[in-house]
Design a protein around this motif. Structure first.
Motif, short mmCIF file in Angstrom:
data_model
loop_
_atom_site.label_atom_id
_atom_site.label_comp_id
_atom_site.label_asym_id
_atom_site.label_seq_id
_atom_site.Cartn_x
_atom_site.Cartn_y
_atom_site.Cartn_z
N UNK A 32 0.83 -1.21 0.00
CA UNK A 32 0.00 0.00 0.00
C UNK A 32 0.86 1.26 0.00
N UNK A 33 2.00 1.21 0.70
CA UNK A 33 2.88 2.38 0.73
C UNK A 33 3.44 2.66 -0.66
N UNK A 34 3.81 1.60 -1.39
CA UNK A 34 4.33 1.78 -2.74
C UNK A 34 3.27 2.36 -3.67
N UNK A 44 -1.08 11.08 -10.21
CA UNK A 44 -2.21 10.44 -10.87
C UNK A 44 -3.25 10.08 -9.82
N UNK A 45 -4.53 9.97 -10.23
CA UNK A 45 -5.57 9.61 -9.25
C UNK A 45 -5.63 8.11 -8.98
N UNK A 46 -5.00 7.29 -9.82
CA UNK A 46 -5.14 5.84 -9.70
C UNK A 46 -3.74 5.22 -9.76
N UNK A 47 -3.48 4.30 -8.81
CA UNK A 47 -2.23 3.51 -8.83
C UNK A 47 -2.55 2.14 -8.24
N UNK A 48 -1.80 1.13 -8.68
CA UNK A 48 -2.11 -0.23 -8.21
C UNK A 48 -0.89 -1.13 -8.36
N UNK A 49 -0.87 -2.15 -7.48
CA UNK A 49 0.03 -3.31 -7.65
C UNK A 49 -0.85 -4.43 -8.20
N UNK A 56 -7.72 -13.27 -15.14
CA UNK A 56 -8.04 -12.00 -14.49
C UNK A 56 -6.75 -11.30 -14.09
N UNK A 57 -6.90 -9.97 -13.82
CA UNK A 57 -5.86 -9.27 -13.08
C UNK A 57 -6.46 -8.90 -11.73
N UNK A 58 -5.67 -9.20 -10.67
CA UNK A 58 -6.15 -8.96 -9.30
C UNK A 58 -5.23 -7.95 -8.64
N UNK A 59 -5.83 -7.00 -7.89
CA UNK A 59 -5.06 -5.91 -7.31
C UNK A 59 -4.68 -6.25 -5.88
N UNK A 60 -3.35 -6.47 -5.65
CA UNK A 60 -2.85 -6.67 -4.29
C UNK A 60 -2.96 -5.38 -3.50
N UNK A 61 -2.75 -4.25 -4.20
CA UNK A 61 -2.92 -2.93 -3.58
C UNK A 61 -3.51 -2.00 -4.63
N UNK A 153 11.49 -1.68 -5.63
CA UNK A 153 11.13 -1.98 -4.24
C UNK A 153 10.02 -3.02 -4.18
N UNK A 154 9.03 -2.90 -5.07
CA UNK A 154 7.95 -3.89 -5.09
C UNK A 154 8.49 -5.27 -5.48
N UNK A 155 9.43 -5.27 -6.44
CA UNK A 155 10.04 -6.55 -6.85
C UNK A 155 10.79 -7.18 -5.68
N UNK A 156 11.53 -6.36 -4.92
CA UNK A 156 12.22 -6.91 -3.74
C UNK A 156 11.23 -7.53 -2.76
#
Length: 763
Positions: A32-34, A44-49, A56-61, A153-156
């Protein structure tokens, strides 16, 4: 709308995604921090992991989205995972792939998109970190670089989950293997056909199987409360203890004896006991392994046979003595013709006494089959008194009804011809008692002449029921032993563990498991030198020396070595051996193929402790070595230098030449750092362009400066990439010393990191 095609390694990619166990999990602060940082940095108004599953694509964050997943065929991220770098779309309505996409024409009304793939340590793209705007726009190079940095950082975070999952899998596999081995041993222990007990050094049972309880006639709890001296016959305790003292003194590793055990009802159990002293890896005695086989029936049969043999020998001696006396009396009668009548009378009287008191039943019949003599043993054996038997037909007294016809025909033939096939032969026939029971009888018939009765037939009879029962029991036991030996041979040949018997390094026998393991045909190894199976001469000589020293001392030997099959393929094996006979030249070896386990361990160690790109130690291995270095420095009164390095100009290499070029630069820097330090020092990569150099045995803080100067000079030298391009980078070092700055590993790293950033700000 154009749906993204599947990557060429889609099956492997999905397996890697599912192994992470991130799909359909609760939100986590790290992701969520990333997401918040990406939305803020790219404005931007929208960001996601996003994680791209099969359909499907599923949003972890997610930030700015009201849904947790969308179909894969409409997902922008499904296109992003196909490339090596970011996927950037300035206006989706102008892109033919997305113009009619429902996520563009409807909520959330995507117009601009930037997504960076997130990859596992194996390079599989499992999703993206993406930023989305509802209006057309251009993303600046700085914003895209910041999105890449956040994606690193997300990859780590993803790869740390991956490493944790692999560590859990290793632990589960190891536990499952240990559980299976323990279950196999416990099943064999419980179902063994012999009694098995682990006996402590104080003589009490630590562990025992049901057969051991059955043989001794006691419960497991009762046996655990008693010492082996309490269970043994008093006359056998000293012999058993003497053997145990020999084992403890190192004279042999096992012994076998026959002894008696006491049952709680006062009965005795004869058993064959085999005791082996089990020692730990340092040779310290741990417990005794006792194998107990009930041989009570065998001992009883042997005792019965010995008694029967003694009786037969005594009977032969008695008969010899009787014949000697009879011959002496007859010679005396011939020499003294004047007293012939008196001597004859005395001889008859003596003979009658002998026959009367003989151990065999004596019966004499005439040609009509009528009894004319019946001694006391015949009375006891058949139940008729002498007065009842004399004058009666023999077939009515002792011949079973089914055999009377044959008996009468034989008597008629003897009366007619004077010839009988049964004379002077030892026969086994059934006989009948007065009470109607039958028994096995050994019979010898001799023809006599009598002035009163003409031809007579004298028969000596003996009850051999017990002897036949004993013989049958022995035959049955021998058959069972032969069958057991055959079954044991089959078990050896079909065992999954290789078994080899050698004498002076020459193969005497090998089971099929070992022949298959080494790629040889049946019997092909017999007579060969064991050198044939070793990978090199040094290993062969080393194992020979170590095994000789261990086995000659009465112990066992075990090691892991590399061997070579007949086809030249190499394999790792676990080898254990022991002498078949203490002090003898023959040994038995158990060989287990552990090649797969060795390969797996190497792979796991590499994943757990090494950076996959450069091969340098990672943070985990660095901290371990740092702790060891701190302990050694405290013992010897020296210092440890922790040098934190960050590359200068590395970001521009990535931006201009791509991540593949960046990987080449990192690998080259790793080699150059390794060239500046000693073998006792450590170079590690923490991630990105961050390196740590650990210098040990430093006398003064200034001693680290020449090393860092050489490292900076080497790193700043030009680097020629694979495509021919030439790039240059530099390095900023920050140093912290132990124990001057801290003696805690984490605090030392943090202090070196702060020193490095302070150095960067000074430039």
């Amino acid at each position: 709308m154009t749906a993204a095609p599947f990557p060429h390694q889609e099956t492997d990619r999905l397996q890697a995604l599912h192994a992470l166990q991130l799909l359909d999990t609760a939100p986590e602060p790290a992701f969520d921090a990333l997401t918040r940082l990406a939305a803020s940095v790219l404005q931007v108004p929208i960001a996601a992991v996003s994680l791209v599953d099969l359909h499907r694509q599923w949003f972890k964050s997610q930030l700015g989205l009201d849904v947790s997943e969308t179909p894969r065929d409409a997902a922008f991220c499904a296109h992003a995972i196909l490339g090596d770098g970011p996927l950037v779309i300035s206006d989706a309505q102008q892109d033919p792939r997305f113009a009619d996409n429902p996520l563009v024409t409807g909520a959330p009304h995507i117009r601009a998109y930037a997504g960076v793939p997130l990859r596992t340590s194996d390079g599989m793209a499992i999703g993206t970190l993406c930023a989305i705007d509802r209006r057309p726009r251009q993303f600046s190079p700085e914003q895209l670089q910041q999105l890449r940095d956040l994606a690193v950082l997300a990859t780590r975070e993803v790869q740390s989950r991956e490493q944790a999952g692999r560590a859990r899998a290793v632990a589960v596999h190891s536990q499952q293997k240990a559980d299976a081995q323990e279950q196999l041993y416990q099943t064999t222990f419980d179902l063994a056909g012999v009694g098995i007990a682990h006996v402590g050094m104080d003589g009490r049972c630590l562990r025992l199987n049901p057969k051991f309880c059955e043989i001794l006639g006691r419960s497991a709890n009762e046996l655990r409360s008693l010492r082996f001296q309490d269970l043994s016959h008093p006359d056998d305790v000293a012999l058993d203890q003497g053997h145990l003292r020999e084992l403890m003194a190192g004279h042999g590793s096992s012994y076998t004896l026959e002894k008696r055990y006491l049952r709680p009802d006062g009965g005795l159990v004869w058993a064959q006991l085999t005791v082996t002293l089990v020692r730990d890896g340092l040779g310290v005695p741990q417990y005794f392994l006792s194998l107990v086989q009930d041989i009570t029936q065998r001992r009883s049969a042997e005792d019965a046979l010995r008694s029967l043999r003694h009786q037969l020998e005594q009977r032969v001696q008695e008969r010899t003595d009787e014949l000697r006396r009879a011959n002496t009396g007859l010679a005396e009668t011939i020499r003294q013709l004047q007293a012939s009548e008196q001597a004859l009378h005395e001889s008859r009287a003596d003979l009658q006494a002998v026959l009367t008191h003989a151990h065999d039943a004596y019966i004499c019949v005439d040609l009509q089959g009528l009894v004319v003599e019946w001694n006391r043993q015949a009375e006891r054996l058949f139940g008729f008194t002498r007065s009842e038997a004399i004058g009666r037909s023999l077939d009515a007294l002792i011949i079973p009804p089914a055999m009377r016809g044959a008996h009468q025909r034989g008597m008629e033939r003897m009366a007619r011809t004077g010839v009988a096939r049964v004379l002077d032969q030892r026969l086994e026939l059934p006989a009948l008692r007065r009470d109607g029971s039958t028994f096995a009888c050994e019979l010898t018939i001799t023809q006599l002449s009598s002035h009163q009765h003409g031809h007579l037939y004298a028969a000596f009879l003996q009850d051999i029921t017990e002897r036949k029962r004993t013989a049958a029991a022995l035959a049955q036991q021998n058959e069972a032993l032969a069958r057991l030996n055959h079954e044991q041979q089959l078990m050896l040949d079909n065992e999954v563990v290789g078994i080899v018997r050698t004498r002076d390094r020459t193969v005497l026998w090998a089971n099929r498991a070992f022949e298959r393991m080494m790629g040889y045909g049946s019997g092909e190894l017999v007579g060969t030198d064991t050198r044939l199976s070793y990978a090199d001469d040094d290993t062969y000589e080393r194992v020979g020396r170590e095994a000789y020293a261990a086995l000659e001392g009465g112990g066992s030997y075990r090691t892991e070595v590399e061997m070579v099959r007949k086809d030249g393929e190499r394999l790792w094996v676990d080898v254990g051996g022991s002498r078949l006979v203490p002090g003898g030249g023959e040994a038995l070896w158990m060989v287990l193929d552990i090649t797969a386990r060795k390969d797996y361990q190497r792979r796991m160690e590499l994943l757990a402790f090494r950076d996959p790109l450069t091969g340098l130690p990672n943070r985990v291995l660095l901290l371990d070595r740092l702790e060891r270095a701190l302990a050694a420095a405290q013992r010897h009164g020296t210092r440890v230098a922790v040098c934190f390095a960050d590359l200068d100009g590395f970001k521009s290499v990535n931006d201009r030449h791509g991540h593949a070029a960046g990987d080449e630069v990192l690998t080259c820097v790793a080699r150059r750092l390794m060239a500046t330090v000693r073998d006792s020092d450590t170079v590690a990569r923490l991630g990105g362009d961050e390196f740590v150099v650990l210098l040990v045995h430093i006398a003064q803080p200034d001693d680290a400066q020449p090393v860092l100067q050489r490292a900076q000079a080497l790193i700043s030298a030009p680097i020629v990439l694979t495509d021919g391009a030439i790039v240059k980078v530099g390095a900023s070092f920050g140093v912290a010393y132990a124990p001057d700055d801290s003696a805690d590993p984490a605090e030392l790293l943090a202090a070196a990191d702060r020193a490095m950033y302070a150095r960067k700000r000074q430039r």
